[in-house]
Enzyme design. Structure first.
Site, PDB file in Angstrom:
ATOM      1  N   CYS A 145       3.235  36.425  -2.341  1.00  0.00           N
ATOM      2  CA  CYS A 145       2.924  35.362  -1.388  1.00  0.00           C
ATOM      3  C   CYS A 145       3.767  35.467  -0.126  1.00  0.00           C
ATOM      4  O   CYS A 145       4.932  35.052  -0.112  1.00  0.00           O
ATOM      5  CB  CYS A 145       3.152  34.030  -2.088  1.00  0.00           C
ATOM      6  SG  CYS A 145       3.059  32.631  -0.987  1.00  0.00           S
ATOM      7  N   CYS A 148       4.977  32.048   1.247  1.00  0.00           N
ATOM      8  CA  CYS A 148       6.101  31.426   0.536  1.00  0.00           C
ATOM      9  C   CYS A 148       7.394  32.161   0.844  1.00  0.00           C
ATOM     10  O   CYS A 148       8.439  31.544   1.009  1.00  0.00           O
ATOM     11  CB  CYS A 148       5.903  31.492  -0.977  1.00  0.00           C
ATOM     12  SG  CYS A 148       4.266  31.108  -1.531  1.00  0.00           S
ATOM     13  N   ASP A 149       7.340  33.474   0.898  1.00  0.00           N
ATOM     14  CA  ASP A 149       8.581  34.257   0.846  1.00  0.00           C
ATOM     15  C   ASP A 149       8.871  35.109   2.076  1.00  0.00           C
ATOM     16  O   ASP A 149       9.980  35.647   2.189  1.00  0.00           O
ATOM     17  CB  ASP A 149       8.547  35.174  -0.391  1.00  0.00           C
ATOM     18  CG  ASP A 149       8.347  34.371  -1.669  1.00  0.00           C
ATOM     19  OD1 ASP A 149       8.823  33.235  -1.732  1.00  0.00           O
ATOM     20  OD2 ASP A 149       7.705  34.886  -2.605  1.00  0.00           O
TER      21      ASP A 149
END
Ligand code: NAP
Length: 321
Positions: A145, A148-149
């Site tokens: 992701c 997200c990261d």
């Protein structure tokens, strides 16, 4: 006797929440069992929660971030009275209506809920490479992701595995943070759409490693590199990346329905052509759990609307009878 609802929606991506908006506005008081976060690649809200800019969802000329779009879907469904619970369904019983839905212990004699109709919107999930230590490295250099990261990899050299739209989209997004992004693809030809290919080829931070597969993760506590192998020459080498994003496709979330609903060979749920009706009366499948072709947020949302309308008509007929 457990609570009998008119309609339970399992899943909370664009398909499930569109079905919630429609069934709520039809006064069916839908209950949405949205799932529970169990990993970065498995959380309520579906795949758009793991997506960055969504540029092709109509109505947002400047684009919108995936998680923000899903928050809007959710608020819209709640505004009309949809009840949303952050729980994971552990079992369904579709052998007789009203259908049983379990949350928690699947061996419990009584289901947690019963419903006259079910709308299944359990989507699809990221496929992993299946290499040693993959699970323990998730969140420690390995991710599925970019939204997200990606932020954690500012100025890193990052690898992205895959040759489809997802891989190129992730790589383009990551290039905003990364020093360099290397796309590792097992063939010498991309599967991604032409526009995504052009973007990646024109991005000076992106380079390609063709005909190559990842064979091993390096590093103790966190990823310090990957071993790769050229599938044509057999030559192996190490790529000193400190972040790697896996983007090699998705698997439909259909485990709950095995042996109960008709499925296609690839595990996606089978529906009446052009409709959302499954082979069990009153059970409708919407979005990516049944769509192995379009797999877009907008087609999932459209399918959620279809499922809601079909459920509504089914319930009308049932109550009339
Ligand atoms: P995909 O199109 O199925 O592509 C998966 C890629 O991963 C392929 O290039 C495949 O290689 C590779 N791959 C599969 N298994 C692998 C393995 N074990 N090891 C190494 N490589 C492996 O999946 P996707 O990119 O997730 O896209 C899915 C669908 O969503 C597509 O229809 C896509 O168009 C759509 N999508 C659209 C957008 C957008 O429009 N913005 C964004 C994301 C996704 P091969 O090519 O050799 O098979």
């Amino acid at each position: 006797m457990s609570d009998v609802r008119d309609v339970i929606i399992i899943g909370s991506g664009p398909a499930g929440l569109t079905a919630a908006i429609y069934t709520a506005r039809a006064n069916l008081a839908p209950l949405v069992l949205e799932g529970e976060p169990s990993s970065t690649s498995d959380q309520p809200g579906g795949q758009l929660m793991l997506t960055t800019d969504v540029e092709n969802f109509p109505g947002f000329p400047e684009g919108i971030m995936g998680p923000e779009l899903m928050m809007n879907f959710r608020m819209q469904a709640e505004r009309f009275g949809a009840e949303i619970q952050t729980v994971k369904v552990s079992r369904v019983d579709l052998s007789a209506a009203p259908y049983g839905v379990w949350v928690g212990d699947p061996d419990s004699a009584e289901p947690t809920y019963r419903a006259h109709s079910l709308i299944i919107a359990t989507g699809a999930q990221s496929i992993m490479l299946g290499l040693d230590r993959e699970t323990e490295l998730i969140g420690h250099g390995l991710s599925t992701c970019a939204t997200c990261d990606g932020f954690f990899f500012r100025d890193h050299h990052i690898a992205v595995v895959g040759g489809g739209d997802s891989a190129l989209e992730e790589a383009n997004f990551l290039s905003r943070f990364a020093e360099k992004v290397t796309i590792i693809h097992r063939r010498d030809e991309l599967r991604a759409s032409k526009i995504m290919q052009d973007r990646a080829f024109n991005n000076p931070k992106i380079e390609f490693l063709w005909d190559t597969v990842v064979t091993e993760y390096l590093g103790d506590q966190s990823l310090a590199g990957v071993k790769v192998e050229n599938v044509k020459t057999g030559e192996t080498s190490e790529l000193p990346v400190t972040g790697m994003f896996i983007a090699i496709g998705h698997r439909p979330g259909t485990d709950l329905y095995k042996g109960q609903l008709a499925m296609k060979e690839n595990g996606y749920l089978e529906t009446v052509p052009g409709r959302t009706a499954t082979d069990v009366a009153g059970v409708f499948a919407v979005g990516d759990v049944t769509d192995d072709y379009y797999r877009q947020a907008i087609t999932a949302a459209g399918s959620g609307c279809q499922g809601a309308l079909e459920a509504e008509r089914y319930l009308e007929a049932l109550h009339d009878a």
